[in-house]
Design a protein around this motif. Structure first.
Motif, PDB file in Angstrom:
ATOM      1  N   PRO A 117     -34.805  -1.392 -25.701  1.00 23.51           N
ATOM      2  CA  PRO A 117     -34.902  -1.971 -27.017  1.00 23.51           C
ATOM      3  C   PRO A 117     -33.543  -2.864 -26.815  1.00 23.51           C
ATOM      4  CG  PRO A 117     -33.947   0.188 -26.821  1.00 23.51           C
ATOM      5  CD  PRO A 117     -34.553   0.140 -25.491  1.00 23.51           C
ATOM      6  N   GLU A 118     -33.762  -3.728 -28.025  1.00 22.45           N
ATOM      7  CA  GLU A 118     -32.708  -4.866 -28.417  1.00 22.45           C
ATOM      8  C   GLU A 118     -31.613  -4.102 -29.449  1.00 22.45           C
ATOM      9  OE1 GLU A 118     -33.844  -8.361 -29.807  1.00 22.45           O
ATOM     10  OE2 GLU A 118     -35.932  -8.954 -28.431  1.00 22.45           O
ATOM     11  N   PRO A 119     -30.938  -4.325 -29.900  1.00 17.86           N
ATOM     12  CA  PRO A 119     -29.852  -3.155 -30.910  1.00 17.86           C
ATOM     13  C   PRO A 119     -30.067  -4.317 -31.623  1.00 17.86           C
ATOM     14  CG  PRO A 119     -28.881  -5.722 -29.322  1.00 17.86           C
ATOM     15  CD  PRO A 119     -30.290  -5.615 -29.025  1.00 17.86           C
ATOM     16  N   ALA A 120     -30.466  -2.841 -33.218  1.00 11.99           N
ATOM     17  CA  ALA A 120     -30.631  -2.649 -35.029  1.00 11.99           C
ATOM     18  C   ALA A 120     -29.559  -4.136 -35.560  1.00 11.99           C
ATOM     19  CB  ALA A 120     -30.507  -2.164 -35.305  1.00 11.99           C
ATOM     20  N   GLU A 121     -30.354  -5.242 -35.553  1.00 12.10           N
ATOM     21  CA  GLU A 121     -29.588  -5.833 -36.604  1.00 12.10           C
ATOM     22  C   GLU A 121     -29.015  -5.374 -37.521  1.00 12.10           C
ATOM     23  OE1 GLU A 121     -30.004  -9.369 -36.217  1.00 12.10           O
ATOM     24  OE2 GLU A 121     -30.392  -9.601 -34.450  1.00 12.10           O
ATOM     25  N   VAL A 122     -29.017  -4.299 -38.292  1.00 10.99           N
ATOM     26  CA  VAL A 122     -29.367  -3.474 -39.398  1.00 10.99           C
ATOM     27  C   VAL A 122     -28.643  -2.368 -39.434  1.00 10.99           C
ATOM     28  CG1 VAL A 122     -29.295  -2.840 -41.790  1.00 10.99           C
ATOM     29  CG2 VAL A 122     -30.005  -5.118 -41.107  1.00 10.99           C
ATOM     30  N   THR A 123     -26.864  -2.103 -39.336  1.00  9.57           N
ATOM     31  CA  THR A 123     -27.090  -0.522 -39.259  1.00  9.57           C
ATOM     32  C   THR A 123     -27.758   0.257 -40.217  1.00  9.57           C
ATOM     33  OG1 THR A 123     -25.130   0.240 -40.267  1.00  9.57           O
ATOM     34  CG2 THR A 123     -24.705  -1.111 -37.932  1.00  9.57           C
ATOM     35  N   PRO A 124     -27.669   1.506 -39.860  1.00  4.89           N
ATOM     36  CA  PRO A 124     -28.678   2.232 -41.058  1.00  4.89           C
ATOM     37  C   PRO A 124     -27.534   3.015 -41.682  1.00  4.89           C
ATOM     38  CG  PRO A 124     -28.763   3.742 -38.299  1.00  4.89           C
ATOM     39  CD  PRO A 124     -27.836   2.109 -38.500  1.00  4.89           C
ATOM     40  N   PRO A 125     -27.758   3.378 -43.082  1.00  6.55           N
ATOM     41  CA  PRO A 125     -26.987   3.929 -43.804  1.00  6.55           C
ATOM     42  C   PRO A 125     -26.668   5.393 -43.736  1.00  6.55           C
ATOM     43  CG  PRO A 125     -29.180   4.421 -44.832  1.00  6.55           C
ATOM     44  CD  PRO A 125     -29.401   3.793 -43.667  1.00  6.55           C
ATOM     45  N   LEU A 126     -25.127   5.555 -43.867  1.00  5.08           N
ATOM     46  CA  LEU A 126     -25.086   7.112 -43.484  1.00  5.08           C
ATOM     47  C   LEU A 126     -24.344   7.717 -44.093  1.00  5.08           C
ATOM     48  CD1 LEU A 126     -21.146   6.036 -42.185  1.00  5.08           C
ATOM     49  CD2 LEU A 126     -22.697   6.651 -40.746  1.00  5.08           C
ATOM     50  N   GLU A 127     -25.314   8.872 -43.611  1.00  5.79           N
ATOM     51  CA  GLU A 127     -25.225  10.080 -44.599  1.00  5.79           C
ATOM     52  C   GLU A 127     -24.954  11.942 -43.931  1.00  5.79           C
ATOM     53  OE1 GLU A 127     -29.541   9.979 -45.163  1.00  5.79           O
ATOM     54  OE2 GLU A 127     -29.952   8.230 -46.499  1.00  5.79           O
ATOM     55  N   GLY A 128     -25.038  12.059 -45.631  1.00  8.17           N
ATOM     56  CA  GLY A 128     -24.216  13.450 -44.579  1.00  8.17           C
ATOM     57  C   GLY A 128     -23.107  13.431 -44.649  1.00  8.17           C
ATOM     58  N   TRP A 129     -21.665  12.397 -44.210  1.00  6.55           N
ATOM     59  CA  TRP A 129     -20.702  12.380 -44.260  1.00  6.55           C
ATOM     60  C   TRP A 129     -19.889  13.011 -45.399  1.00  6.55           C
ATOM     61  CZ3 TRP A 129     -17.787  11.618 -39.883  1.00  6.55           C
ATOM     62  CH2 TRP A 129     -18.652  10.354 -38.962  1.00  6.55           C
TER      63      TRP A 129
END
Length: 86
Positions: A74-86
């Motif tokens: 699959p093509e790499p995502a253009e937008v990184t997902p938000p970081l949650e749980g840090w």
């Protein structure tokens, strides 16, 4: 029945042609025919070898392209997902 008559007529005509006087054959006709046949075989063999070589080259180029591009991934995502749980 009509076909049988037509075939009988054609067979009789061929028999008449074969029984009649044969036209003179030009001198060297067999040699020329053999040379032409050999030339045609060489040309066909060359065309066949060239076609196989070209097909192999295209296949190798496809394999190199597929190895470099890896179109099954699959093509790499253009937008990184938000970081949650840090």
């Amino acid at each position: 029945m009509i076909r049988d008559r037509g075939q009988d007529r054609k067979a009789a005509e061929v028999r008449r042609m074969l029984e009649g006087p044969h036209p003179p054959v030009p001198a060297g006709l067999a040699d020329r025919a053999a040379r032409r046949g050999a030339r045609l075989l060489r040309v066909r063999r060359g065309v066949r070898r060239t076609a196989w070589w070209l097909a192999g080259t295209v296949f190798a180029a496809f394999l190199v392209w597929a190895g470099v591009e890896q179109p099954w991934l699959p093509e790499p995502a253009e937008v990184t997902p938000p970081l949650e749980g840090w």
